[in-house]
Design an enzyme around this catalytic site. Structure first.
Site, short mmCIF file in Angstrom:
data_model
loop_
_atom_site.label_atom_id
_atom_site.label_comp_id
_atom_site.label_asym_id
_atom_site.label_seq_id
_atom_site.Cartn_x
_atom_site.Cartn_y
_atom_site.Cartn_z
N ASP A 1 0.83 -1.22 0.00
CA ASP A 1 0.00 0.00 0.00
C ASP A 1 0.86 1.27 0.00
O ASP A 1 2.09 1.20 -0.08
CB ASP A 1 -0.92 -0.07 1.24
CG ASP A 1 -2.27 0.56 1.03
OD1 ASP A 1 -2.41 1.38 0.12
OD2 ASP A 1 -3.19 0.25 1.81
N ASP B 1 -9.91 3.76 -3.55
CA ASP B 1 -10.65 2.58 -3.10
C ASP B 1 -12.07 2.48 -3.67
O ASP B 1 -12.79 3.47 -3.77
CB ASP B 1 -10.74 2.57 -1.58
CG ASP B 1 -9.40 2.26 -0.94
OD1 ASP B 1 -8.39 2.22 -1.67
OD2 ASP B 1 -9.38 2.06 0.29
C1 GLA Z 1 -5.91 1.36 1.40
C2 GLA Z 1 -6.06 0.36 0.27
C3 GLA Z 1 -7.19 -0.59 0.59
C4 GLA Z 1 -6.93 -1.29 1.90
C5 GLA Z 1 -6.72 -0.26 3.01
C6 GLA Z 1 -6.25 -0.89 4.30
O1 GLA Z 1 -7.01 2.23 1.48
O2 GLA Z 1 -6.28 1.01 -0.95
O3 GLA Z 1 -7.34 -1.54 -0.45
O4 GLA Z 1 -5.79 -2.11 1.77
O5 GLA Z 1 -5.74 0.70 2.64
O6 GLA Z 1 -6.01 0.04 5.30
#
Ligand code: GLA
Length: 385
Positions: A150, A205
């Protein structure tokens, strides 16, 4: 430059060129699996993963191809140990990660884990920055097969360099691992990530709302040329079956992700889903479109008054065509195959990938039907009369 220094310079260049990239051959089709995040957030645990694995054996998901079980954020203790090693949260994972990986491997699954390229993960757990090679060895010792990385809390880090370092670290640790870049498309990873990773997120996301699914779909248009066997655009994990999407919306979301040759990482509670949702996730005709060996991402052929037509070239000169009704009411629709320029006037047998049956005599007969609001019709076209 004398002869010797020229030779040395050439040798150095050779060493650079020969620098190992990602493990090849691991994701020739888009990876399929399940991830803890979309439904469980920080509440991941060993019990949840084991129960999920058992459910996926029983409900046919494993055999449909969903083999990577990925633990997302919040699996680790709040601090590294005194040697700087990551440790699993002993309350959530009392048996430890190696035992969990063994449990999965014995049942035909592969084991995935998450961390973040910054100082801390998005949920505030220890991040990987400065520990890349050490962490890669830890993951290898646990039997990790898939690693999602990430992009929170990374300060002024450079994207391509940061992910290159982690890729090198995974390579150096020696255990073949699928590398999933999650920097939300900020550094346009489709331009540089193919040598170092197997998939990369293209957007922020996903959420369990149809509007967000449509926004992400829009952002994929134009990226198709960057995907192919071993290197995929990742429009994020599935929300199929999650509260916030109707059954039609789940079907549309799934069909479109298949048209995009997207990784299919389920994000619902597969221990408790309805048979209708299971049937969506395990639709082998749709999955075959997603994972067709040609590895082409689909493109938006036409968009008009809320109706979008997506097309995806398949191997053996076959095609998939998906009609999406993004509008608010059921709409009649005629698909005149003969007029679709990419089909180049050839004849095809047409099958409906949700009804699992032939449509019309062949593609000389247009398809006339109706598509519900936020639903799709999905077809496979095979050369011949
Ligand atoms: C980010 C990623 C998500 C998830 C969250 C976890 O937002 O894009 O897919 O992994 O972190 O905290």
């Amino acid at each position: 430059m004398n002869r010797l220094s020229r030779l040395l310079a050439l040798a150095a260049l050779g060493a650079c060129v020969a620098r190992a990239d990602k493990f090849e051959g691991l994701a020739l089709a888009p990876p399929m699996g399940w991830n803890t995040w979309n439904t469980f957030g920080v509440n991941c645990s060993e019990a949840l993963v084991r129960e999920t694995a058992d459910a996926m054996v029983a409900n046919g998901m494993r055999d449909a191809g969903y083999v990577y079980l990925v633990i997302d954020d919040a699996w680790s203790a709040r601090e590294r140990d005194s040697d700087g090693n990551l440790v699993a949260d002993p309350a959530k994972f009392p048996g430890g990660m190696k035992a969990l990986a063994d449990y999965l491997h014995e049942r035909g699954f592969r084991f995935g884990i998450y961390n973040c390229a910054g100082s801390k993960t998005c949920a505030g757990y220890p991040g990987g920055r400065g520990h890349e090679f050490q962490d890669a060895r830890t993951y290898a010792s646990w039997g990790v097969d898939y690693f999602k990385y990430d992009w929170c809390n990374r300060g002024t880090a450079n994207g391509p360099e940061t992910y290159r370092i982690m890729s090198d670290a995974l390579r150096a640790a020696g255990r073949p691992v699928v590398f999933s870049i999650c920097e939300w498309g900020e550094n346009k990873p489709w331009l540089w990530a193919a040598p170092v990773a197997h998939l990369w997120r293209t957007t922020g996301d996903i959420e369990p709302r149809f509007g967000r699914v449509m926004q992400i779909l829009d952002l994929q248009a134009g990226l198709g040329g960057y995907a192919g066997p071993g290197h995929w655009n990742d429009p994020d994990m599935l929300e199929v079956g999650n509260k916030g999407l109707t059954l039609a919306e789940s079907r549309a979301h799934f069909s479109l992700w298949c048209m995009l040759a997207a990784p299919l990482i389920a994000g619902n509670d597969v221990r408790r889903m309805t048979p209708e949702i299971r049937d969506i996730l395990t639709n082998r005709d749709a999955i075959a479109i997603d994972r067709d060996p040609l590895g082409r991402q689909g493109f938006r052929y036409r968009a008009d008054k809320g109706i979008e037509i997506w097309a995806k070239e398949l191997s053996n000169r076959e095609w998939a065509v998906c009609a999406l009704n993004g509008g608010d009411s059921r709409t009649s629709l005629t698909l005149d195959w003969g007029g679709m320029t990419f089909l180049k006037g050839a004849y095809y047998k047409v099958t409906d990938a949700w009804a699992h049956k032939g449509v019309g005599a062949n593609s000389s007969e247009a398809w006339a039907g109706a598509v519900d609001s936020h639903d799709v019709a999905l077809f496979r076209l095979k050369s011949g009369y």
